[in-house]
Design an enzyme around this catalytic site. Sequence first.
Site, PDB file in Angstrom:
ATOM      1  CG  ASP A   1       1.921 -65.157 -24.994  1.00  0.00           C
ATOM      2  OD1 ASP A   1       1.685 -63.350 -24.653  1.00  0.00           O
ATOM      3  OD2 ASP A   1       2.306 -65.537 -25.087  1.00  0.00           O
TER       4      ASP A   1
ATOM      5  CE  LYS B   1       7.441 -61.844 -21.661  1.00  0.00           C
ATOM      6  NZ  LYS B   1       6.920 -62.931 -22.936  1.00  0.00           N
TER       7      LYS B   1
ATOM      8  CD  GLN C   1       9.714 -65.587 -24.106  1.00  0.00           C
ATOM      9  OE1 GLN C   1       9.342 -64.922 -22.890  1.00  0.00           O
ATOM     10  NE2 GLN C   1       9.870 -64.573 -25.246  1.00  0.00           N
TER      11      GLN C   1
END
Length: 300
Positions: A128, A61, A105
């Site tokens: 997200d 990422k 994460q």
Amino acid sequence: MTQPSATTAARILDGKAIALEIQNEIRDEVAALVEQTGKRPKLAAVLVGDYPASQVYVRNKEMACKRVGMTSELIRLSAATTTEELEQLIERLNTDEETSGILVQLPLPKHIDAQRILDAIDWRKDVDAFHPYNVGLLSQGRPQFLPCTPYGVIQILYRSQIKTAGKKVCIIGRSDIVGKPLASMLVQRSSPIGPDWANATVTLAHSQTPNLAAVTSDADILIAAIGQPEFVKAEMVRPGATVIDVGINRLGERLVGDVDFESVKEVAGAITPVPGGVGPLTVTMLLNNTLIAARLKNGG
Ligand code: NDP
């Protein structure tokens, strides 16, 4: 004379190439935004503990951010971090002027209340799209952010000119991250890329679905998001169907999907490989959401 049997192998949908194409578009849009506002989109990625796969995902990422001209900050915390400490960090990032998007994460260590942490992220920075507010907007067909993996699946279909409107789509797997939001997107009347990539008739299958093969082999588009290596076999696929493999599983040294690629590619009309299918799109749609978040911060 014996003729070799005529097999028509499936078209391979190259997720890596599609991801690069979209990243080039995002890079141009980032450059335009920087020129217009003087501010560069920034992703803050929070990594708790030392789960090996998460290290790889977060590094990918960061590299992707760099490729499109975004900045990123990796905040590493020890596995002993408490829910309260992590919540305080999220609150600081929520109000940080420089931070456009926040990513925590997953998975988090077991002692941390993951739902509480995801709920604490400001929905305007929720790249997200896991916050209940963003899930609600998606369900009502007016999303602000689209969840990365489901939107990545739709982008693969779109950029391969495989429409979903009027098609029977079967998704195996009902997780909050992949299956459910993808079903929610595909049944809408339209999508950000138009009605041709919505309007599907969706069957959402899971471990309690009886006679799964009968359900999957009725689909024009079959999407596997199960987490079981090479679970989908050729006899579960309608000849000519499009097969999208979301799964990422480690089988010894090999990375494999949820689809038995070698046998299924002989019956499918089109198929994504693993690696090089949906994975690169997930990272790319995260960049897209970070760009949306940066624009939102600058007034739309
Ligand atoms: P979850 O474990 O959260 O969900 C798995 C789903 O599959 C559940 O709904 C489960 O059913 C269903 N399932 C499990 N076994 C069977 C079975 N034998 N028959 C039918 N359904 C079954 O997984 P995720 O959605 O998080 O991830 C799925 C896969 O996708 C994983 O391999 C993961 O690594 C990968 N992934 C890949 C991403 C990418 O970028 N390519 C991103 C995210 C995930 P039930 O609900 O009944 O238990």
